[in-house]
Write a protein that holds these residues in place. Sequence first.
Motif, PDB file in Angstrom:
ATOM      1  N   ASP A   1       8.133  -3.036   1.778  1.00 23.56           N
ATOM      2  CA  ASP A   1       6.816  -2.768   2.340  1.00 23.56           C
ATOM      3  C   ASP A   1       6.292  -1.490   1.698  1.00 23.56           C
ATOM      4  O   ASP A   1       6.835  -0.403   1.905  1.00 23.56           O
ATOM      5  CB  ASP A   1       6.929  -2.608   3.854  1.00 23.56           C
ATOM      6  N   LEU A   2       5.231  -1.615   0.889  1.00 23.57           N
ATOM      7  CA  LEU A   2       4.742  -0.471   0.120  1.00 23.57           C
ATOM      8  C   LEU A   2       4.275   0.670   1.017  1.00 23.57           C
ATOM      9  O   LEU A   2       4.378   1.846   0.638  1.00 23.57           O
ATOM     10  CB  LEU A   2       3.598  -0.923  -0.795  1.00 23.57           C
ATOM     11  N   SER A   3       3.779   0.343   2.208  1.00 22.22           N
ATOM     12  CA  SER A   3       3.275   1.394   3.098  1.00 22.22           C
ATOM     13  C   SER A   3       4.390   2.324   3.580  1.00 22.22           C
ATOM     14  O   SER A   3       4.105   3.426   4.069  1.00 22.22           O
ATOM     15  CB  SER A   3       2.571   0.761   4.307  1.00 22.22           C
ATOM     16  N   LYS A   4       5.623   1.893   3.426  1.00 18.31           N
ATOM     17  CA  LYS A   4       6.767   2.699   3.866  1.00 18.31           C
ATOM     18  C   LYS A   4       7.470   3.391   2.707  1.00 18.31           C
ATOM     19  O   LYS A   4       8.549   3.957   2.880  1.00 18.31           O
ATOM     20  CB  LYS A   4       7.760   1.808   4.611  1.00 18.31           C
ATOM     21  N   VAL A   5       6.866   3.327   1.509  1.00 17.91           N
ATOM     22  CA  VAL A   5       7.456   3.916   0.306  1.00 17.91           C
ATOM     23  C   VAL A   5       6.541   5.010  -0.220  1.00 17.91           C
ATOM     24  O   VAL A   5       5.326   4.825  -0.329  1.00 17.91           O
ATOM     25  CB  VAL A   5       7.645   2.840  -0.800  1.00 17.91           C
TER      26      VAL A   5
ATOM     27  N   SER B   1       3.632  -7.615   9.427  1.00 20.01           N
ATOM     28  CA  SER B   1       2.573  -6.602   9.363  1.00 20.01           C
ATOM     29  C   SER B   1       2.374  -6.060   7.949  1.00 20.01           C
ATOM     30  O   SER B   1       1.413  -5.335   7.690  1.00 20.01           O
ATOM     31  CB  SER B   1       2.910  -5.437  10.308  1.00 20.01           C
ATOM     32  N   THR B   2       3.254  -6.434   7.036  1.00 21.03           N
ATOM     33  CA  THR B   2       3.179  -5.930   5.664  1.00 21.03           C
ATOM     34  C   THR B   2       1.948  -6.495   4.961  1.00 21.03           C
ATOM     35  O   THR B   2       1.688  -7.702   5.013  1.00 21.03           O
ATOM     36  CB  THR B   2       4.447  -6.317   4.871  1.00 21.03           C
ATOM     37  N   ARG B   3       1.202  -5.623   4.288  1.00 20.86           N
ATOM     38  CA  ARG B   3       0.026  -6.052   3.539  1.00 20.86           C
ATOM     39  C   ARG B   3       0.229  -5.904   2.024  1.00 20.86           C
ATOM     40  O   ARG B   3      -0.271  -6.718   1.255  1.00 20.86           O
ATOM     41  CB  ARG B   3      -1.209  -5.250   3.970  1.00 20.86           C
ATOM     42  N   ASP B   4       0.938  -4.873   1.605  1.00 23.28           N
ATOM     43  CA  ASP B   4       1.186  -4.632   0.181  1.00 23.28           C
ATOM     44  C   ASP B   4       2.690  -4.561  -0.051  1.00 23.28           C
ATOM     45  O   ASP B   4       3.429  -3.977   0.749  1.00 23.28           O
ATOM     46  CB  ASP B   4       0.534  -3.336  -0.290  1.00 23.28           C
TER      47      ASP B   4
END
Length: 548
Positions: free
Chosen positions: A138-142, A218-221
């Motif tokens: 999940d890119l939002s968590k990186v 919920s992951t978008r990117d």
Amino acid sequence: MSISIDLHDLETLVGRKLGIDELRELIKFAKIEIDKVEGEKVELEVTHDRPDHFSVEGISRTFKGILGIEVGLAGLESTWRTDLSHIDDVPNRKYVVFAIMRDFSLSDEAIRQMIQLQEKLSIIYGRNRRRASIGVYDLSKVDLPVVYRQANMDDVSYVPLEMNREVRGTELFSLEKGKMYGEYAILNGRVPIIADSNGRILAVAPVLGSELTKVDPSTRDILIDVTATDVKSLREVFTIFVYGLRERTRNRVVEIIGTNAISEADLRPTERRIGLRDINERLGTSLSIDEAVDLLLRARHDASKSSEELIQVRIAPYRLGVIHAVDIIEDVAIIKGYHELRGINPPSPSSGRLHPATRLIGLIREAMIGLGAQEVMNYVLTDPYLASLGGTPIKLVNPISELYSMVRTAIWPQLISLLARNKTLAPRKPKVFEVGRVASINGSSVIEENHLGFAITGNEVTLTDVLVMSSSLINQLGLEAKYEAINEENGISGRSVKIIVSGFTIGKAFEVNPDILVKLGLENPTGVFEVSIDELLRLIFSSDSGVR
């Protein structure tokens, strides 16, 4: 290759309702078979030459072409930059690519399909993660940039997938995934890691990712990585995977943010010309050039008239199995429908009859069954160890699996392996045989022969048990067998002989070396013989024994 899909999910991707009856019709045009249907869950059998069908996304893309909903190449743009990653030298897993794909709308089933594609590609094209493996985050968590480097095992500390606590160092390799894939990661006490700019470990490649960056609905990117030991495996796995994810995103762009293995050209279609006359001659059709172009577009190629007789075809990079013109023609036949192609019987100048070798093989089978042996069938392809027992190994250039990477040079090693897998039958003193093709190297050429292999195992099996079978068989063929002692590296000293008929050596018999039996997991003494059927046929004809 067996995969599982959800019918409702397939309908969503295709963009229209599909009943199970229509699905049965559609798969006729896609080299797919239905194994089982349970409500909305469908198990399919797909072919290895269509890895884009390893998940529902690729299948939906094919179906949209068949139905005319979306034809031609599935477009995927790429952008390239290098400031969002840092790649160090990792000797035991040298190659890597990092990419971002955005604007996903994921369900639990979509995530399950993503994992299925990830695993199937890692098993088949990544050789069970040894050559290549895929990671998704999940890119939002990186926190970018990401780093690919080696780390000391003692410095590794993170929360692995499906766990709720941190693990450190060697503890990771005591977990199930660590036991399965740890050997591909560890080199001199160091392992390949993927970390973000804050030093948080996202994965130990190719073992296990992090729970903290797990993809969920919920992951978008999504951040994607593929690590590999060779460039070819990385390119294949990465291309198929991102084109699969393409069907789930509205963005249709893959952002390459770091790689030492691929270039823009690797994501571009390949081009070739094909003649209309060649298509019609091979398929026995009379298609017009417009009809052929339409069929190729529905097969998800780009196709256009180059002239009244030539078609310019652009082939998607995920179609790894399209190598020659005949592969493109096959796509025309599949979309046209094999059931619509008229069969033609070629003219025959004479009546047919069984070849003498076929008749001899039939007699050998009957004789061996009459002597109490059970016939078995193995693949002509085998693994490196079994191939090495038979003689000089013959390796395939492009094997699908390590288990089938060599052409067998003898039958008896596979019979030993079969007996090992069925060793509970050992008290019955099982006897098995196989008639089949083997290969050998002769200078720069590969020669194929028909062989008969036999094996017997049991507590009190000796060479005598083997020779009783070989002598009885050869006698039934109207010939006489003689034996001379030989030194056989796979046999026990003093219990190995060559089989001689009419002064010619046609094979050998021996008690198998216990070291081989132990390695294959067979506990009882085992004897084998193997003879050349082609040589037997020549001797039968020269002796006028009547077997014709």
